[in-house]
Design an enzyme around this catalytic site. Structure first.
Site, PDB file in Angstrom:
ATOM      1  N   SER A  46       0.868  -1.163   0.000  1.00 41.55           N
ATOM      2  CA  SER A  46       0.000   0.000   0.000  1.00 41.55           C
ATOM      3  C   SER A  46       0.910   1.220   0.000  1.00 41.55           C
ATOM      4  O   SER A  46       1.735   1.375   0.901  1.00 41.55           O
ATOM      5  CB  SER A  46      -0.861  -0.025   1.260  1.00 41.55           C
ATOM      6  OG  SER A  46      -1.566   1.182   1.402  1.00 41.55           O
ATOM      7  N   ASP A  65     -13.482  -1.896   3.414  1.00 45.29           N
ATOM      8  CA  ASP A  65     -12.524  -1.979   4.523  1.00 45.29           C
ATOM      9  C   ASP A  65     -13.241  -1.432   5.766  1.00 45.29           C
ATOM     10  O   ASP A  65     -13.859  -2.184   6.540  1.00 45.29           O
ATOM     11  CB  ASP A  65     -11.261  -1.172   4.139  1.00 45.29           C
ATOM     12  CG  ASP A  65     -10.252  -0.994   5.262  1.00 45.29           C
ATOM     13  OD1 ASP A  65     -10.524  -1.400   6.401  1.00 45.29           O
ATOM     14  OD2 ASP A  65      -9.158  -0.423   5.025  1.00 45.29           O
ATOM     15  N   GLY A  98      -3.575  -3.949   6.297  1.00 44.11           N
ATOM     16  CA  GLY A  98      -2.508  -3.598   7.237  1.00 44.11           C
ATOM     17  C   GLY A  98      -2.836  -2.287   7.918  1.00 44.11           C
ATOM     18  O   GLY A  98      -3.635  -1.497   7.409  1.00 44.11           O
ATOM     19  N   LYS A 100      -9.215  -6.827   8.417  1.00 46.61           N
ATOM     20  CA  LYS A 100      -8.199  -6.371   9.369  1.00 46.61           C
ATOM     21  C   LYS A 100      -8.626  -6.912  10.716  1.00 46.61           C
ATOM     22  O   LYS A 100      -9.749  -6.625  11.177  1.00 46.61           O
ATOM     23  CB  LYS A 100      -8.143  -4.848   9.425  1.00 46.61           C
ATOM     24  CG  LYS A 100      -7.527  -4.223   8.191  1.00 46.61           C
ATOM     25  CD  LYS A 100      -7.482  -2.723   8.287  1.00 46.61           C
ATOM     26  CE  LYS A 100      -6.877  -2.141   7.012  1.00 46.61           C
ATOM     27  NZ  LYS A 100      -7.147  -0.697   6.900  1.00 46.61           N
ATOM     28  N   LYS A 151      -2.970   5.002  -2.581  1.00 43.50           N
ATOM     29  CA  LYS A 151      -4.004   5.785  -1.919  1.00 43.50           C
ATOM     30  C   LYS A 151      -4.476   6.854  -2.894  1.00 43.50           C
ATOM     31  O   LYS A 151      -3.670   7.382  -3.688  1.00 43.50           O
ATOM     32  CB  LYS A 151      -3.430   6.439  -0.658  1.00 43.50           C
ATOM     33  CG  LYS A 151      -3.063   5.431   0.415  1.00 43.50           C
ATOM     34  CD  LYS A 151      -4.311   4.829   1.031  1.00 43.50           C
ATOM     35  CE  LYS A 151      -3.955   3.895   2.174  1.00 43.50           C
ATOM     36  NZ  LYS A 151      -5.160   3.338   2.818  1.00 43.50           N
ATOM     37  N   GLU A 209     -11.006   0.555  -3.119  1.00 50.17           N
ATOM     38  CA  GLU A 209     -11.289   0.255  -1.715  1.00 50.17           C
ATOM     39  C   GLU A 209     -11.975   1.449  -1.051  1.00 50.17           C
ATOM     40  O   GLU A 209     -11.514   2.582  -1.164  1.00 50.17           O
ATOM     41  CB  GLU A 209      -9.944  -0.049  -1.036  1.00 50.17           C
ATOM     42  CG  GLU A 209     -10.033  -0.676   0.330  1.00 50.17           C
ATOM     43  CD  GLU A 209      -8.621  -0.998   0.874  1.00 50.17           C
ATOM     44  OE1 GLU A 209      -7.680  -1.202   0.069  1.00 50.17           O
ATOM     45  OE2 GLU A 209      -8.475  -1.019   2.101  1.00 50.17           O
ATOM     46  N   LYS A 211      -1.058  -1.096  -4.467  1.00 50.67           N
ATOM     47  CA  LYS A 211      -2.252  -0.306  -4.138  1.00 50.67           C
ATOM     48  C   LYS A 211      -1.791   1.113  -3.858  1.00 50.67           C
ATOM     49  O   LYS A 211      -0.826   1.314  -3.129  1.00 50.67           O
ATOM     50  CB  LYS A 211      -2.929  -0.933  -2.924  1.00 50.67           C
ATOM     51  CG  LYS A 211      -3.738  -0.012  -2.029  1.00 50.67           C
ATOM     52  CD  LYS A 211      -4.422  -0.804  -0.922  1.00 50.67           C
ATOM     53  CE  LYS A 211      -4.582   0.023   0.345  1.00 50.67           C
ATOM     54  NZ  LYS A 211      -5.132  -0.775   1.463  1.00 50.67           N
ATOM     55  N   ASP A 248      -7.168   2.929  -2.965  1.00 48.21           N
ATOM     56  CA  ASP A 248      -7.873   2.990  -1.677  1.00 48.21           C
ATOM     57  C   ASP A 248      -8.187   4.446  -1.380  1.00 48.21           C
ATOM     58  O   ASP A 248      -7.277   5.270  -1.228  1.00 48.21           O
ATOM     59  CB  ASP A 248      -6.982   2.392  -0.580  1.00 48.21           C
ATOM     60  CG  ASP A 248      -7.690   2.292   0.774  1.00 48.21           C
ATOM     61  OD1 ASP A 248      -8.849   2.752   0.883  1.00 48.21           O
ATOM     62  OD2 ASP A 248      -7.074   1.757   1.715  1.00 48.21           O
TER      63      ASP A 248
END
Ligand code: OSB
Ligand code: MG
Length: 376
Positions: free
Chosen positions: A135, A238, A290, A262, A163, A213, A161, A188
Site C-alpha cells: 500500500s 474496509d 494492514g 483487518k 491511496k 477500496e 495499491k 484505496d
C-alpha cells in the site's frame, strides 16, 4: 490458563517514510503493545488503533482506557480454556474492537504456545506462503510515487495499491498505467468521495483496477451498493466491515465484491475468521489489510492470511518498508517472487526483542486483579 496480569505499553516507532492517506499523514507510530501474563505462556497482542480517531473512532488512548477500565478487569483472575471463549467475557463492552482485538489476539498467541502449535494452524489456516502486495501512500509528487512503485515492482510485490483522493486520482492512475500497463493495481480512497461524484468514479473503470477500496462513507453499505451497480471496477470494503453480520449485509446488498479483513477492525481473530467464512460461502475473495503494524501485529496478520479464502495479495509486507529495526526476530521478509513463507514453529513464529521493546517504551502499566501499577 489463568490470567494473572496484563501489561500495557506504548512504544514509539518512527516510520522509515511518512504514510499519507486521504485523512492525513503519519510519520511516527504510537503503538499499544499488550502482554498477557498467564499461568502458562506469555501472550502478546498489538492494538492497531491509530494515533488519532481518523480511520475509525478508536485511538491508542481510547484503547488504553477501554483495556484498563473494562477489558482487562473482565479477564483478570479468570481461567480461560480457549481464546475463542473470551468473546463471551468481552462481549458486554460495546465497540472498542481494536482494543478487544489486542486482548483476544494475545490469548490466541498464548494458547498456540501452550498447545505447541503454530498460531496459523490453531486459526485453521493451510496456506504456507502468503502472496504480498504493498500500500503506497499519497506522495509529494507523482514522480516520487512512480519511483516508489518502481522499487516495489522490482522487489517482487504482486499487487500495488495506491491511496487516492479527489485531486490525486485519474491523472495519477494514467501516469502509472502509461509505465506499467499490466501490473495488478488497485486504489484505496479511505472514504474520500460521495455518491454525487459517481460520474467521476466511473472514470476509474478505464484503468483496469483490481478494486477500489472504500470509496464512500466509512459506515455505509447502501450507497456503496448503488455505486457498485454503476461501476465495472469491483468495490472492496474496509472501514465498513466490523464483523460477520456486516460482511453478510454488504455482500447480500451487492455493496462489494471483495472484502479487506483487518483483525483489529473486527475485534480479534475469532471475528476475523468468521468474516472470512461468510465471504468464502459467497465466493467473495478476501485479503488481509494492514495498519502500519510493528512486527508483532504483522506476525499475527501472517497467521491469519493462511486461511484458504485469502486468495488476493494483502497489504502485509516486509518489516524494512516500515522500520529501521523491527521488534521481532527474524524481521518479516518477502521473497523476490513476492511471497512470505509462513514459519512452522509453535506460536506466532517470530520472537520478540525484549530489550528493544523496553527501549522504545514511553509508558507502561501493569494491571492485576483490579489493582493497577504504573511503572517506568
Ligand atoms: O485503509 O488500508 C488502509 C494504513 C493505516 C490506516 C488505514 C489503511 C492503511 C494502509 C496501510 O493502507 C497498509 C500497511 O500497513 O501497509
Ligand atoms: Mg483501506
Amino acid at each position: 490458563m489463568r490470567i494473572e496480569a496484563v501489561t500495557l505499553r506504548e512504544i514509539r516507532m518512527p516510520l522509515v517514510h511518512f504514510f499519507e492517506t486521504s485523512f492525513g499523514r503519519t510519520t511516527e507510530r504510537r503503538i499499544l503493545v499488550l502482554t498477557l501474563h498467564t499461568s502458562g505462556p506469555e501472550g502478546w497482542g498489538e492494538c492497531v488503533a491509530g494515533e488519532d480517531p481518523f480511520y475509525s473512532e478508536e485511538s491508542i488512548d481510547t484503547a488504553w482506557y477501554a483495556i484498563e477500565r473494562y477489558l482487562a478487569p473482565a479477564l483478570l483472575g479468570r481461567t480461560i480454556e480457549k481464546a475463542a471463549d473470551s468473546s463471551a467475557l468481552l462481549g458486554k463492552i460495546r465497540g472498542h474492537r481494536m482494543a478487544k482485538g489486542a486482548v483476544e489476539n494475545a490469548l490466541w498467541d498464548a494458547e498456540a504456545q501452550e498447545k505447541q502449535l503454530p498460531l496459523w494452524q490453531l486459526l485453521g489456516g493451510s496456506q504456507r506462503e502468503i502472496p504480498c502486495g504493498v500500500s503506497i501512500g499519497i506522495q509529494n509528487s507523482v514522480e516520487q510515487l512512480l519511483e516508489k512503485i518502481e522499487t516495489e515492482v522490482n522487489a517482487g510485490y504482486r499487487r500495488i495499491k495506491v491511496k487516492c483522493k479527489p485531486g490525486w486520482d485519474l491523472d495519477v492512475f494514467a501516469r502509472i498505467r502509461e509505465r506499467w500497463p499490466d501490473i495488478l493495481l488497485s486504489c484505496d480512497a479511505n472514504s474520500a468521495y460521495t455518491l454525487e461524484q459517481v460520474d467521476h468514479l466511473k472514470k476509474f473503470d478505464q484503468f483496469g483496477l483490481l478494486m477500489i477500496e472504500q470509496p464512500l462513507w466509512n459506515d455505509d453499505f447502501y450507497f456503496h451498493a448503488q455505486l457498485q451497480r454503476q461501476l465495472k471496477t469491483s468495490i472492496c470494503l474496509d472501514e465498513s466491515i466490523h464483523g460477520r453480520r456486516d460482511a453478510r449485509a454488504a455482500i447480500e446488498l451487492g455493496a462489494c465484491r471483495i472484502v479487506n479483513i483487518k483483525v483489529g477492525r473486527v475485534g480479534g481473530f475469532s471475528e476475523a475468521v468468521a468474516v472470512h467464512n461468510v465471504a468464502r460461502q459467497s465466493n467473495i475473495p478476501v485479503w488481509c489489510g494492514g495498519m502500519l503494524e510493528s512486527g508483532l501485529g504483522r506476525s499475527h496478520n501472517i497467521a491469519l492470511s493462511t486461511l484458504p479464502n485469502f486468495t488476493l495479495p494483502g497489504d502485509v509486507s516486509a518489516s524494512k518498508r516500515y522500520w529501521k529495526e523491527d521488534i521481532i526476530e527474524p524481521a518479516v521478509e518477502v521473497s523476490s517472487q513476492g511471497f512470505i513463507s509462513v514459519p512452522d514453529t509453535a506460536g506466532r513464529g517470530f520472537a520478540l526483542k525484549s530489550d528493544l521493546i523496553e527501549k522504545l517504551t514511553v509508558r507502561k502499566q501493569t494491571l492485576r486483579g483490579g489493582v493497577s501499577s504504573a511503572a517506568d
